[in-house]
Design a protein around this motif. Structure first.
Motif, mmCIF file in Angstrom:
data_model
loop_
_atom_site.group_PDB
_atom_site.id
_atom_site.type_symbol
_atom_site.label_atom_id
_atom_site.label_comp_id
_atom_site.label_asym_id
_atom_site.label_seq_id
_atom_site.Cartn_x
_atom_site.Cartn_y
_atom_site.Cartn_z
ATOM 1 N N TRP A 127 8.009 -10.901 -0.477
ATOM 2 C CA TRP A 127 8.403 -10.469 0.863
ATOM 3 C C TRP A 127 7.523 -11.032 1.975
ATOM 4 N N GLU A 128 6.595 -11.935 1.624
ATOM 5 C CA GLU A 128 5.836 -12.603 2.688
ATOM 6 C C GLU A 128 6.817 -13.402 3.552
ATOM 7 N N LYS A 129 6.652 -13.371 4.869
ATOM 8 C CA LYS A 129 7.555 -14.090 5.768
ATOM 9 C C LYS A 129 7.395 -15.598 5.591
ATOM 10 N N LYS A 130 8.524 -16.285 5.538
ATOM 11 C CA LYS A 130 8.543 -17.745 5.470
ATOM 12 C C LYS A 130 8.948 -18.253 6.846
ATOM 13 N N LEU A 131 8.127 -19.096 7.415
ATOM 14 C CA LEU A 131 8.420 -19.623 8.742
ATOM 15 C C LEU A 131 9.268 -20.868 8.656
ATOM 16 N N ASP A 132 10.163 -21.004 9.595
ATOM 17 C CA ASP A 132 10.940 -22.228 9.742
ATOM 18 C C ASP A 132 10.086 -23.183 10.569
ATOM 19 N N PRO A 133 9.650 -24.309 9.997
ATOM 20 C CA PRO A 133 8.770 -25.220 10.739
ATOM 21 C C PRO A 133 9.410 -25.776 12.015
ATOM 22 N N ARG A 134 10.730 -25.666 12.112
ATOM 23 C CA ARG A 134 11.406 -26.138 13.325
ATOM 24 C C ARG A 134 11.388 -25.094 14.439
ATOM 25 N N ASP A 135 10.932 -23.880 14.136
ATOM 26 C CA ASP A 135 10.906 -22.804 15.123
ATOM 27 C C ASP A 135 9.510 -22.180 15.174
ATOM 28 N N TRP A 181 0.822 -1.199 0.000
ATOM 29 C CA TRP A 181 0.000 0.000 0.000
ATOM 30 C C TRP A 181 0.860 1.255 0.000
ATOM 31 N N HIS A 182 0.801 2.099 1.004
ATOM 32 C CA HIS A 182 1.575 3.347 1.030
ATOM 33 C C HIS A 182 3.008 3.155 1.545
ATOM 34 N N TYR A 183 3.394 1.909 1.792
ATOM 35 C CA TYR A 183 4.699 1.648 2.400
ATOM 36 C C TYR A 183 5.596 0.793 1.515
ATOM 37 N N ALA A 184 5.441 0.910 0.210
ATOM 38 C CA ALA A 184 6.313 0.189 -0.725
ATOM 39 C C ALA A 184 7.757 0.589 -0.444
ATOM 40 N N GLY A 185 8.631 -0.395 -0.438
ATOM 41 C CA GLY A 185 10.038 -0.168 -0.124
ATOM 42 C C GLY A 185 10.360 -0.403 1.344
ATOM 43 N N GLN A 186 9.338 -0.619 2.160
ATOM 44 C CA GLN A 186 9.542 -0.883 3.587
ATOM 45 C C GLN A 186 9.037 -2.266 3.977
ATOM 46 N N GLU A 187 8.934 -3.148 3.001
ATOM 47 C CA GLU A 187 8.365 -4.473 3.209
ATOM 48 C C GLU A 187 9.114 -5.298 4.258
ATOM 49 N N GLN A 188 10.397 -5.001 4.471
ATOM 50 C CA GLN A 188 11.162 -5.752 5.466
ATOM 51 C C GLN A 188 10.607 -5.541 6.876
ATOM 52 N N ASN A 189 9.809 -4.506 7.082
ATOM 53 C CA ASN A 189 9.224 -4.227 8.397
ATOM 54 C C ASN A 189 7.924 -4.979 8.657
ATOM 55 N N PHE A 190 7.341 -5.566 7.624
ATOM 56 C CA PHE A 190 6.049 -6.238 7.765
ATOM 57 C C PHE A 190 6.229 -7.657 8.268
ATOM 58 N N VAL A 191 5.231 -8.134 8.983
ATOM 59 C CA VAL A 191 5.156 -9.549 9.351
ATOM 60 C C VAL A 191 3.825 -10.044 8.793
ATOM 61 N N TYR A 192 3.882 -10.619 7.615
ATOM 62 C CA TYR A 192 2.709 -11.217 6.969
ATOM 63 C C TYR A 192 2.992 -12.697 6.818
ATOM 64 N N VAL A 193 2.171 -13.505 7.462
ATOM 65 C CA VAL A 193 2.440 -14.933 7.558
ATOM 66 C C VAL A 193 1.171 -15.735 7.292
ATOM 67 N N GLU A 194 1.329 -16.834 6.597
ATOM 68 C CA GLU A 194 0.281 -17.848 6.449
ATOM 69 C C GLU A 194 0.883 -19.155 6.931
ATOM 70 N N ALA A 195 0.210 -19.809 7.843
ATOM 71 C CA ALA A 195 0.727 -21.073 8.371
ATOM 72 C C ALA A 195 -0.394 -22.097 8.468
ATOM 73 N N ASP A 196 -0.165 -23.236 7.877
ATOM 74 C CA ASP A 196 -1.123 -24.349 7.943
ATOM 75 C C ASP A 196 -2.507 -23.968 7.429
ATOM 76 N N CYS A 197 -2.567 -23.124 6.401
ATOM 77 C CA CYS A 197 -3.847 -22.742 5.814
ATOM 78 C C CYS A 197 -4.219 -23.738 4.729
ATOM 79 N N ARG A 198 -5.492 -23.791 4.405
ATOM 80 C CA ARG A 198 -5.978 -24.738 3.401
ATOM 81 C C ARG A 198 -7.020 -24.057 2.527
ATOM 82 N N GLY A 199 -7.375 -24.709 1.445
ATOM 83 C CA GLY A 199 -8.372 -24.165 0.529
ATOM 84 C C GLY A 199 -7.725 -23.603 -0.718
ATOM 85 N N PRO A 200 -8.542 -23.283 -1.716
ATOM 86 C CA PRO A 200 -7.998 -22.791 -2.994
ATOM 87 C C PRO A 200 -7.243 -21.475 -2.865
#
Length: 97
Positions: free
Chosen positions: A64-72, A35-54
């Motif tokens: 720049w979506e955060k990738k989680l380490d399944p071990r942590d 949105w209005h913060y292009a170029g600052q994506e490193q500050n965002f925490v956007y995560v999807e974990a164990d979601c399902r569906g189309p």
């Protein structure tokens, strides 16, 4: 044919987490918008974990979506119902009818 985003940056330290959620085909394949913060994506925490569906197909998500380490699981744990929402036990202490 209507698509919606999972979230967009309302502030420069935006944070949205979807966990164990059904996502329909209404979810825009990009998933997120800076949105209005292009170029600052490193500050965002956007995560999807164990979601399902189309709408849970992450193959076309923003890079720049955060990738989680399944071990942590610490990131998800800090936002769990027990830690984030019910840290003082108010949910468990609700009277039953």
């Amino acid at each position: 044919g209507v698509h919606t985003l999972l979230g967009r940056a309302y502030r420069k330290y935006s944070r949205v987490i979807f966990q164990s959620t059904y996502l329909s085909d209404a979810v825009d394949p990009r998933g997120w918008d800076a949105w209005h913060y292009a170029g600052q994506e490193q500050n965002f925490v956007y995560v999807e974990a164990d979601c399902r569906g189309p709408g849970a197909d992450k193959s076309k998500r923003v890079p720049w979506e955060k990738k989680l380490d399944p071990r942590d699981p610490s990131l998800l744990r800090q936002f769990s119902k027990e830690v984030f929402v019910d840290q003082d036990g108010w949910i468990a202490n609700q009277p039953t009818s």
